[in-house]
Design an enzyme around this catalytic site. Structure first.
Site, PDB file in Angstrom:
ATOM      1  N   LYS A   9      65.963  17.365   1.835  1.00 30.21           N
ATOM      2  CA  LYS A   9      64.556  17.335   1.857  1.00 30.21           C
ATOM      3  C   LYS A   9      63.956  16.797   3.123  1.00 30.21           C
ATOM      4  O   LYS A   9      63.430  15.542   3.342  1.00 30.21           O
ATOM      5  CB  LYS A   9      63.911  16.330   0.604  1.00 30.21           C
ATOM      6  CG  LYS A   9      62.823  17.066  -0.142  1.00 30.21           C
ATOM      7  CD  LYS A   9      62.557  16.461  -1.350  1.00 30.21           C
ATOM      8  CE  LYS A   9      60.855  16.723  -2.102  1.00 30.21           C
ATOM      9  NZ  LYS A   9      60.562  18.052  -2.029  1.00 30.21           N
ATOM     10  N   GLU A  37      65.679  29.918  -4.179  1.00 30.93           N
ATOM     11  CA  GLU A  37      64.677  29.110  -5.067  1.00 30.93           C
ATOM     12  C   GLU A  37      63.410  29.670  -4.499  1.00 30.93           C
ATOM     13  O   GLU A  37      63.089  30.539  -3.903  1.00 30.93           O
ATOM     14  CB  GLU A  37      65.076  27.591  -4.697  1.00 30.93           C
ATOM     15  CG  GLU A  37      64.920  27.270  -3.086  1.00 30.93           C
ATOM     16  CD  GLU A  37      65.079  25.753  -2.800  1.00 30.93           C
ATOM     17  OE1 GLU A  37      64.897  25.084  -3.558  1.00 30.93           O
ATOM     18  OE2 GLU A  37      65.525  25.692  -1.517  1.00 30.93           O
ATOM     19  N   LEU A  96      67.227  22.984  -2.634  1.00 27.28           N
ATOM     20  CA  LEU A  96      66.817  21.576  -2.857  1.00 27.28           C
ATOM     21  C   LEU A  96      67.230  21.513  -4.383  1.00 27.28           C
ATOM     22  O   LEU A  96      66.778  22.128  -5.485  1.00 27.28           O
ATOM     23  CB  LEU A  96      65.422  21.498  -2.655  1.00 27.28           C
ATOM     24  CG  LEU A  96      65.231  19.863  -2.966  1.00 27.28           C
ATOM     25  CD1 LEU A  96      65.383  19.089  -1.854  1.00 27.28           C
ATOM     26  CD2 LEU A  96      63.498  19.857  -3.337  1.00 27.28           C
TER      27      LEU A  96
HETATM   28  N1  PMP Z   1      62.770  23.668  -3.818  1.00 22.53           N
HETATM   29  C1  PMP Z   1      61.705  23.223  -2.692  1.00 22.53           C
HETATM   30  C2  PMP Z   1      62.092  23.796  -1.561  1.00 22.53           C
HETATM   31  C3  PMP Z   1      60.796  22.157  -2.985  1.00 22.53           C
HETATM   32  O1  PMP Z   1      59.974  21.746  -1.921  1.00 22.53           O
HETATM   33  C4  PMP Z   1      60.582  21.552  -4.155  1.00 22.53           C
HETATM   34  C5  PMP Z   1      59.513  20.469  -4.549  1.00 22.53           C
HETATM   35  N2  PMP Z   1      58.230  20.935  -4.099  1.00 22.53           N
HETATM   36  C6  PMP Z   1      61.415  21.968  -5.155  1.00 22.53           C
HETATM   37  C7  PMP Z   1      62.504  22.919  -5.015  1.00 22.53           C
HETATM   38  C8  PMP Z   1      61.310  21.356  -6.567  1.00 22.53           C
HETATM   39  O2  PMP Z   1      62.002  19.991  -6.638  1.00 22.53           O
HETATM   40  P1  PMP Z   1      61.202  19.050  -7.709  1.00 22.53           P
HETATM   41  O3  PMP Z   1      61.583  19.412  -9.088  1.00 22.53           O
HETATM   42  O4  PMP Z   1      62.397  17.612  -7.417  1.00 22.53           O
HETATM   43  O5  PMP Z   1      59.967  18.766  -7.418  1.00 22.53           O
END
Ligand code: PMP
Length: 283
Positions: free
Chosen positions: A144, A176, A200
């Site tokens: 991240k 994603e 992610l």
């Molecule tokens: N993928 C990306 C690229 C993201 O930036 C995020 C979060 N905004 C997610 C997936 C989702 O992760 P989370 O459920 O932990 O917010």
């Protein structure tokens, strides 16, 4: 109030030197953690992912889990809303500009909190639009990283056409969203792309899959082709701040019958129940 390098202060008093490596190189990582009823949602999972991101950029974790928890709880107390989302950001610190890691430099630690508002009910009942684009990011999307330029450019493609998200396709497979994870539904089965270096690992993604297991919802974690994505009965978007949203239009074409459907309604209800029982229960 925000937290910067050991002090709590109003955000307008917070400044970072221009030689901060976050500013110069985007050399840092971050986390976003929801807070419901002043309680941190899935803190351990967020801190584990933070550790993974720090390991990915070879930066030592400046705090233990207990220290992070204490800092975050203090910040929550300083802020008014019961529901908040915390943005936690660590860079490799301030040093003369040079790509190589600086020696003996303290990291910059910045944490802020903002009110967390659930997605508007209109979005939940009508669904949202998304577009697709080629995933042209680096190959450590599991980190991240604060260097989000590709995500910014990809997400703006959606904003330009009044869509809410850009769904990314790499080598013919769904990875994603530009700022979210994506699930596909076909023939009543929930399909999730497997975790890899190309996406992610979303904390919300994990909650959704756990709910699918607990509630015996047919699901498969496997690669999803672009064609399957385009022919989906439903497409769902998840993230910490958006929770779970139905994508009902993809590249200007209806997804399934173009309305939020059975799987979304089921998972949305289960997610709200999960949140309310874990986070709102004062007993
Ligand atoms: N993928 C990306 C690229 C993201 O930036 C995020 C979060 N905004 C997610 C997936 C989702 O992760 P989370 O459920 O932990 O917010």
């Amino acid at each position: 109030m925000i937290y910067l390098n050991g002090k709590f202060m109003p955000i307008h008093e917070a400044f970072v030197p221009v030689l901060d490596r976050g500013f110069i190189f985007g050399d840092g990582v971050y986390e976003v953690i929801p807070v419901y009823s002043r309680k941190l949602f899935r803190l351990n999972e967020h801190l584990n992912r933070l550790q993974h991101s720090l390991d990915g950029i070879r930066l030592k974790n400046p705090h233990s889990s207990e220290e992070w928890q204490h800092l975050l709880e203090q910040l929550i107390d300083y802020n008014d809303s019961d529901d908040q989302y915390i943005y936690l950001h660590i860079t490799r610190g301030v040093a003369k500009r040079d790509h190589a890691f600086p020696v003996n430099v303290a990291p910059t630690i910045f944490i802020m909190s903002n009110p967390l508002l659930p997605p508007a009910t209109a979005l939940l009942s009508s669904g949202v639009s998304a577009i697709t684009a080629i995933d042209n990011r680096w190959v450590r999307c599991d980190v991240k990283a604060i260097s989000l330029l590709p995500n910014v450019l990809l997400r703006q493609l959606a904003v330009d056409v009044h869509a809410i998200e850009t769904i990314l396709i790499r080598d013919g497979f769904l990875t994603e969203g530009a700022a979210s994870n994506i699930f596909v539904v076909k023939d009543n089965t929930l399909l999730a792309p497997p975790k890899s270096n190309l996406m992610l690992p979303g904390i919300t993604y994990d909650v959704i899959l756990e709910l699918a297991v607990t509630h015996h919802i047919p699901h498969e974690v496997r690669q999803i082709s672009e064609t399957e994505t385009r022919n989906a009965d439903e497409i769902l978007l998840t993230s910490s701040t958006k929770e779970v949203l139905p994508i009902t239009t993809l590249d200007e074409k209806p997804v399934g019958d173009g309305k939020p459907s059975i799987m979304f309604n089921r998972l949305y209800t289960l997610y709200q129940d999960f949140k309310n029982t874990r986070m709102r229960d004062s007993s």
